[in-house]
Design an enzyme around this catalytic site. Structure first.
Site, PDB file in Angstrom:
ATOM      1  N   SER A 215       0.791  -1.143   0.044  1.00 35.71           N
ATOM      2  CA  SER A 215      -0.016   0.011   0.060  1.00 35.71           C
ATOM      3  C   SER A 215       0.819   1.237   0.082  1.00 35.71           C
ATOM      4  O   SER A 215       1.927   1.298  -0.266  1.00 35.71           O
ATOM      5  CB  SER A 215      -0.973  -0.107   1.152  1.00 35.71           C
ATOM      6  OG  SER A 215      -1.875   0.994   1.033  1.00 35.71           O
ATOM      7  N   ASN A 216       0.303   2.609   0.412  1.00 36.35           N
ATOM      8  CA  ASN A 216       1.289   3.656   0.577  1.00 36.35           C
ATOM      9  C   ASN A 216       0.682   4.470   1.657  1.00 36.35           C
ATOM     10  O   ASN A 216      -0.345   4.109   2.370  1.00 36.35           O
ATOM     11  CB  ASN A 216       1.209   4.271  -0.843  1.00 36.35           C
ATOM     12  CG  ASN A 216      -0.407   4.659  -1.428  1.00 36.35           C
ATOM     13  OD1 ASN A 216      -0.949   5.570  -0.390  1.00 36.35           O
ATOM     14  ND2 ASN A 216      -0.695   4.270  -2.487  1.00 36.35           N
ATOM     15  N   HIS A 217       1.244   5.746   1.743  1.00 33.81           N
ATOM     16  CA  HIS A 217       0.884   6.616   2.905  1.00 33.81           C
ATOM     17  C   HIS A 217      -0.308   7.490   2.685  1.00 33.81           C
ATOM     18  O   HIS A 217      -0.517   8.475   3.589  1.00 33.81           O
ATOM     19  CB  HIS A 217       2.265   7.448   3.156  1.00 33.81           C
ATOM     20  CG  HIS A 217       3.426   6.685   3.703  1.00 33.81           C
ATOM     21  ND1 HIS A 217       3.237   5.665   4.848  1.00 33.81           N
ATOM     22  CD2 HIS A 217       4.516   6.365   3.183  1.00 33.81           C
ATOM     23  CE1 HIS A 217       4.354   5.102   4.933  1.00 33.81           C
ATOM     24  NE2 HIS A 217       5.309   5.379   4.049  1.00 33.81           N
ATOM     25  N   ALA A 282      -4.771   7.508  -4.332  1.00 32.12           N
ATOM     26  CA  ALA A 282      -3.212   6.911  -4.387  1.00 32.12           C
ATOM     27  C   ALA A 282      -3.289   5.586  -4.774  1.00 32.12           C
ATOM     28  O   ALA A 282      -3.013   4.647  -3.869  1.00 32.12           O
ATOM     29  CB  ALA A 282      -2.391   7.252  -3.159  1.00 32.12           C
TER      30      ALA A 282
END
Ligand code: C5P
Length: 406
Positions: A215-217, A282
């Site tokens: 995943s991402n932030h 995102a």
């Protein structure tokens, strides 16, 4: 076009801003400025305690109007509270302390601000700010409830670090949200009424096995702010959200998804009817080719923890941008570590977007923060914006999107 000029002007309405004695009183200056930018005339009335935090001179300079504090300050106007009340198309009290909430809820009028509130028949908007325990105190909740029932609009305080060091609810709501509530009471900024808006937001998560993922932030804050702003401006909003810690926005149809493929499916459903589609999510560009059915274990026969085969995810914006119909406005994002404008221009073309919001990411910027510094890039314009709250940015983006309708 300069960012300063983007708000639709309200037909010279007057908002009376009441400022009470709270550390958040300095935020009233920003509120005054935002109201003025929307074309509103602002007058300020303060309690004695408020003047301990911000001086009347500040508000006098901002508004070019006299600033009232005491009941008998203006010898030329012996019934100042009545004339102030009559001038107001909306009376906003921000920040509003527990004390002033209690007084107004019970009809007490022992200073100019509370006497004016009692004399005022225009809509009353109250934005409380105080310590979390004061805010959650049943007495305060009861008083806020009373005001709400009597028709006052309450812009509830948010969560966060409070001036006293406590963490919790009690932080003055975002100035942009308070101003939006006031503008709504004034009957302005409903420029998306009758329009459908689709927003993708947050990260996607791509499972490796039942407990791990890629995943991402992304916090989803920008997308949620856009969804809220669009709803405030009258749109019928569908928010397709990856996993976030944010509360589901009121009045917004929210579809919760996890993976990029789920997000694409949900977005595809809402897209054909959307007048504006904002792809702020995102999306993880890749996913593990296979998600293991069981947790991958160290040393298990046939398991190589050092290798995960990845495949590319669908590009939601590019897929739907390519299917854009006449009259649809498509907004994408470009989160870059360098060459923001050049990359935004490229995305405008390759993803068939009308507008790309470019920003710098990395080194603690953009992801998870409450504000952002962006460029808005369209086919014939590049606007560079100063650091601004994501709430404000949401309105700036929608202001531009609305312009495509002509
Ligand atoms: O190509 P890049 O990921 O930098 O483009 C960012 C823009 O494309 C954002 O608007 C993002 O929401 C969208 N995007 C998407 N699906 C992907 C990757 C990005 O919709 N798989």
């Amino acid at each position: 076009m300069a960012a300063e000029e983007s708000c639709a002007p309200a037909a010279q309405k007057t908002v009376l801003v009441g400022v009470t004695g709270c550390i958040a009183a300095y935020k009233s200056c920003e509120i005054v400025r935002l109201l003025q930018k929307a074309g509103v005339r602002v007058k300020v009335v303060m309690t004695e305690h408020a003047t301990e935090f911000v001086g009347p001179t500040t508000f006098r300079a901002l508004t070019h109007e006299t600033v009232a504090v005491g009941l008998f300050d203006d010898p030329s106007d012996p019934i100042h509270h009545v004339s102030l009340a009559q001038e107001a198309d909306v009376f906003l009290i921000a920040p509003c302390t527990a004390n002033v909430i209690a007084k107004i809820a019970n009809g007490l009028a022992d200073d100019l601000l509370t006497t004016t509130a009692l004399a005022c028949t225009s809509p009353l908007v109250i934005a409380p700010a105080m310590n979390v325990n004061m805010y959650e105190n049943p007495a305060t909740r009861y008083n806020i409830g009373k005001l709400h029932i009597r028709g006052a609009r309450i812009v509830e305080a948010g969560d966060g670090y409070l001036a006293c060091g406590d963490v919790g609810r009690g932080r003055l709501a975002e100035p942009a949200d308070i101003v939006a509530a006031v503008l709504e009471e004034l009957g302005v900024s409903r420029d998306l009424a009758g329009r459908r808006v689709l927003v993708t937001a947050g990260p996607t998560v791509e499972p490796i096995d039942p407990v791990r993922y890629i995943s991402n932030h992304s916090s989803g804050k920008t997308g949620y702010a856009i969804a809220r702003a669009a709803a405030r401006r009258g749109a019928d909003v569908t928010l397709v959200s990856g996993p976030t810690a944010l509360a589901t926005p009121e009045g917004v149809r929210t579809v919760h998804v996890k993976t990029a493929r789920d997000m694409l499916a949900a977005a595809e459903e809402a897209y054909p009817a959307a007048d504006v589609a904002v792809f702020s999510a995102a999306v993880a560009d890749m996913r593990p080719k296979e998600a293991a059915a069981r947790k991958l274990k160290k040393g298990a026969p046939g398991t190589d923890l050092g290798t995960i085969e990845l495949v590319e995810n669908p590009d939601i914006l590019a897929t739907l941008g390519a299917a854009k119909r006449v009259g649809q406005v498509v907004v994408g994002f470009a989160a870059e570590t360098e060459n923001v404008v050049a990359n935004a221009r490229k995305k405008l073309a390759t993803k068939h977007a009308d507008l790309i919001v470019g920003n710098v990411v990395g080194e603690g910027r953009a992801f998870g923060t409450d504000d952002n510094e962006v460029w808005l890039v369209s086919a014939d314009d590049v606007e560079e914006f100063p650091l601004m709250s994501k709430e404000r940015l949401a309105d700036e983006i929608l202001d531009r999107a609305v312009q495509f309708f002509g």
